[in-house]
Design a protein around this motif. Sequence first.
Motif, PDB file in Angstrom:
ATOM      1  N   LEU A  27       0.834  -1.208   0.000  1.00 57.75           N
ATOM      2  CA  LEU A  27       0.000   0.000   0.000  1.00 57.75           C
ATOM      3  C   LEU A  27       0.866   1.255   0.000  1.00 57.75           C
ATOM      4  CD1 LEU A  27      -2.923   0.996   0.033  1.00 57.75           C
ATOM      5  CD2 LEU A  27      -2.797   1.058   2.531  1.00 57.75           C
ATOM      6  N   GLY A  28       1.971   1.219   0.766  1.00 56.61           N
ATOM      7  CA  GLY A  28       2.876   2.362   0.821  1.00 56.61           C
ATOM      8  C   GLY A  28       3.504   2.654  -0.533  1.00 56.61           C
ATOM      9  N   ILE A  29       3.987   1.606  -1.202  1.00 52.89           N
ATOM     10  CA  ILE A  29       4.628   1.793  -2.501  1.00 52.89           C
ATOM     11  C   ILE A  29       3.609   2.213  -3.565  1.00 52.89           C
ATOM     12  CG2 ILE A  29       5.800   0.599  -4.397  1.00 52.89           C
ATOM     13  CD1 ILE A  29       7.339  -0.996  -2.300  1.00 52.89           C
ATOM     14  N   SER A  30       2.433   1.579  -3.575  1.00 51.65           N
ATOM     15  CA  SER A  30       1.404   1.936  -4.553  1.00 51.65           C
ATOM     16  C   SER A  30       0.978   3.395  -4.393  1.00 51.65           C
ATOM     17  CB  SER A  30       0.185   1.016  -4.397  1.00 51.65           C
ATOM     18  OG  SER A  30       0.533  -0.329  -4.639  1.00 51.65           O
ATOM     19  N   PHE A  32       1.435   9.093  -6.190  1.00 50.46           N
ATOM     20  CA  PHE A  32       1.869  10.452  -5.846  1.00 50.46           C
ATOM     21  C   PHE A  32       2.949  10.945  -6.805  1.00 50.46           C
ATOM     22  CE2 PHE A  32       5.014  13.185  -3.782  1.00 50.46           C
ATOM     23  CZ  PHE A  32       4.219  14.277  -3.442  1.00 50.46           C
ATOM     24  N   GLU A  33       3.932  10.103  -7.099  1.00 47.70           N
ATOM     25  CA  GLU A  33       5.028  10.516  -7.980  1.00 47.70           C
ATOM     26  C   GLU A  33       4.534  10.791  -9.399  1.00 47.70           C
ATOM     27  OE1 GLU A  33       7.775  11.408  -6.966  1.00 47.70           O
ATOM     28  OE2 GLU A  33       8.080  10.412  -5.044  1.00 47.70           O
ATOM     29  N   ILE A  34       3.539  10.011  -9.857  1.00 49.71           N
ATOM     30  CA  ILE A  34       2.955  10.269 -11.181  1.00 49.71           C
ATOM     31  C   ILE A  34       2.289  11.644 -11.184  1.00 49.71           C
ATOM     32  CG2 ILE A  34       1.137   9.567 -12.793  1.00 49.71           C
ATOM     33  CD1 ILE A  34       1.740   6.654 -12.022  1.00 49.71           C
ATOM     34  N   VAL A  76      -0.033  11.261   0.136  1.00 45.96           N
ATOM     35  CA  VAL A  76       0.239   9.814   0.108  1.00 45.96           C
ATOM     36  C   VAL A  76      -0.713   9.073   1.037  1.00 45.96           C
ATOM     37  CG1 VAL A  76       1.909   8.027   0.736  1.00 45.96           C
ATOM     38  CG2 VAL A  76       2.654   9.989  -0.610  1.00 45.96           C
ATOM     39  N   LEU A  77      -0.932   9.605   2.244  1.00 42.36           N
ATOM     40  CA  LEU A  77      -1.837   8.959   3.201  1.00 42.36           C
ATOM     41  C   LEU A  77      -3.276   8.944   2.672  1.00 42.36           C
ATOM     42  CD1 LEU A  77      -2.313   7.634   5.929  1.00 42.36           C
ATOM     43  CD2 LEU A  77      -2.506   9.917   6.953  1.00 42.36           C
ATOM     44  N   THR A  78      -3.690  10.067   2.070  1.00 47.08           N
ATOM     45  CA  THR A  78      -5.046  10.136   1.504  1.00 47.08           C
ATOM     46  C   THR A  78      -5.224   9.116   0.385  1.00 47.08           C
ATOM     47  OG1 THR A  78      -5.169  12.509   2.010  1.00 47.08           O
ATOM     48  CG2 THR A  78      -6.743  11.648   0.396  1.00 47.08           C
ATOM     49  N   ILE A  79      -4.215   9.018  -0.495  1.00 41.44           N
ATOM     50  CA  ILE A  79      -4.272   8.039  -1.591  1.00 41.44           C
ATOM     51  C   ILE A  79      -4.364   6.622  -1.026  1.00 41.44           C
ATOM     52  CG2 ILE A  79      -2.972   7.008  -3.505  1.00 41.44           C
ATOM     53  CD1 ILE A  79      -1.761   9.815  -3.989  1.00 41.44           C
ATOM     54  N   ALA A  80      -3.564   6.343   0.020  1.00 39.35           N
ATOM     55  CA  ALA A  80      -3.576   5.008   0.644  1.00 39.35           C
ATOM     56  C   ALA A  80      -4.958   4.682   1.202  1.00 39.35           C
ATOM     57  CB  ALA A  80      -2.530   4.944   1.754  1.00 39.35           C
ATOM     58  N   VAL A 109      11.099   5.110  -3.464  1.00 38.85           N
ATOM     59  CA  VAL A 109      10.179   4.763  -4.545  1.00 38.85           C
ATOM     60  C   VAL A 109      10.518   5.510  -5.835  1.00 38.85           C
ATOM     61  CG1 VAL A 109       7.784   4.907  -5.329  1.00 38.85           C
ATOM     62  CG2 VAL A 109       8.299   4.084  -3.030  1.00 38.85           C
ATOM     63  N   LEU A 110      10.872   6.797  -5.738  1.00 39.93           N
ATOM     64  CA  LEU A 110      11.189   7.565  -6.936  1.00 39.93           C
ATOM     65  C   LEU A 110      12.385   6.974  -7.678  1.00 39.93           C
ATOM     66  CD1 LEU A 110      10.463   9.983  -8.673  1.00 39.93           C
ATOM     67  CD2 LEU A 110      11.951  11.401  -7.252  1.00 39.93           C
ATOM     68  N   ASP A 111      13.301   6.338  -6.926  1.00 35.50           N
ATOM     69  CA  ASP A 111      14.471   5.711  -7.568  1.00 35.50           C
ATOM     70  C   ASP A 111      14.038   4.622  -8.548  1.00 35.50           C
ATOM     71  OD1 ASP A 111      16.077   7.303  -6.006  1.00 35.50           O
ATOM     72  OD2 ASP A 111      16.322   5.795  -4.444  1.00 35.50           O
ATOM     73  N   MET A 112      12.895   3.951  -8.247  1.00 30.38           N
ATOM     74  CA  MET A 112      12.415   2.899  -9.141  1.00 30.38           C
ATOM     75  C   MET A 112      11.967   3.496 -10.470  1.00 30.38           C
ATOM     76  SD  MET A 112      10.569   0.000  -6.847  1.00 30.38           S
ATOM     77  CE  MET A 112       9.055   0.862  -6.474  1.00 30.38           C
ATOM     78  N   ALA A 113      11.402   4.700 -10.408  1.00 32.41           N
ATOM     79  CA  ALA A 113      10.991   5.362 -11.646  1.00 32.41           C
ATOM     80  C   ALA A 113      12.211   5.733 -12.471  1.00 32.41           C
ATOM     81  CB  ALA A 113      10.191   6.612 -11.331  1.00 32.41           C
TER      82      ALA A 113
END
Length: 424
Positions: free
Chosen positions: A114-117, A122-124, A140-144, A279-283
């Motif tokens: 859930l945190g990563i999703s 958020f990053e998008i 991020v918390l709201t999206i989760a 997470v941004l590093d994965m992008a």
Amino acid sequence: MDETTQKKSLLKKIIAIILGFGPGIFAIGYTIGTGSVTSMIVAGSKFNMQLLWVLFLSCLFSGVLMFAYGNYGLITGETALYGFKKHLKYGKALAILIIVGITFGQWNSLMGILGISSNIIFEILALNFEGLHDYEYQIVLTIAIVIIITFYLLMLVGKYTFFEKILVIFVTLMGFSFLLSLFFVQPLPVDVIKGFVPSIPDVPGGKMLVAAFVGTTMAAATFLSRPLFVKGKGWTIKNLGQQKRDSITAAILIFIISGTIMAVSAGALFYEGKEVTHVLDMANTLEPVAGKWAVTIFFFGALSAGLSSIFPCLLIAPLLLADYQSGELDTNSKQFRIVTFVACLVALIGPAFGANPIEVQILSQVFNVFVLPAVILGIILIVNNKKVMKGYKTSLGVNVGLFTALFFSLVISYNGIVALTEYF
């Protein structure tokens, strides 16, 4: 038949093949989530293709275990934990231990997923609206919260076929996204070959990633839930051949998709000397070579992986309890609603405390390996009981696979203990 009609006919056939995929789709959903994606990306960025051998063995043993559990379910008509409790001397204690261990591991995974999703979404958004970074935690918390409420409501109205179709969509999107990403970056062929030679990186975090690889690829929940899912599919003893093909296909697809993710990370980051910690590093895996369009493709694949894992992770505790009690899952029961609600609350712990989802995810995968030996031992004992299996004899090849998988799981569990003592 004109060209347009032929194209439509071909498309219909492809869709029919994808939607016709059996319970193996749940195996892929359990296995290739953000836990797997995170582990593969971190490993590829740090160690190139060095851990490909771990992935190969994990997928090989996963195929054997899916086949064994599926056959047990079709031949006896029973589910795994119910069978352990009914037929094994200390089966009740073993079943309870497995329920506690797997639920703990899967709910920890759910926090990371859930945190990563949420961070991916958020990053998008942040790619297009830079001012959002000032409110990162709140957004991020709201999206989760929105994600987990949506999935909880879907859980309350869904049946097996409904869950299966949604997973098919997410898994298909995920697979195509990562395969498309591979066209932008690839590792050197010689590094892929070297990856099949067993070795453990002698650096901090090396043992942790080996354990995480096995924890996410040889997921005990995948095998235990197999009898329930083959029953949910409506398969009987007449479908033994289909069950075998489904197990093999699932294991192969898990290896291809997971290996592709690792290869993309190795090709884009390892040769540049970059590592993944956020997470941004994965992008950024693809941005240097393909720009923001490729970043969006990769994010879409990672997000599909995360969303495809939420359903199975929310389902696992009710599945195991239903398995233990009677072997039947009632998605309309009060118990189902309460247990899945508790799982949703647990999932929000990581985002609520602003924990780094990458670390949470990798740690949760390590915890998953410790219950694995018990799950393998249980099925070895039960499929070799001729009375339980109604005269059906488990082949020598399957037994060799099961005992080798047991030895492998014990070695990895020890490795996981060492990794955790070094980490803490």
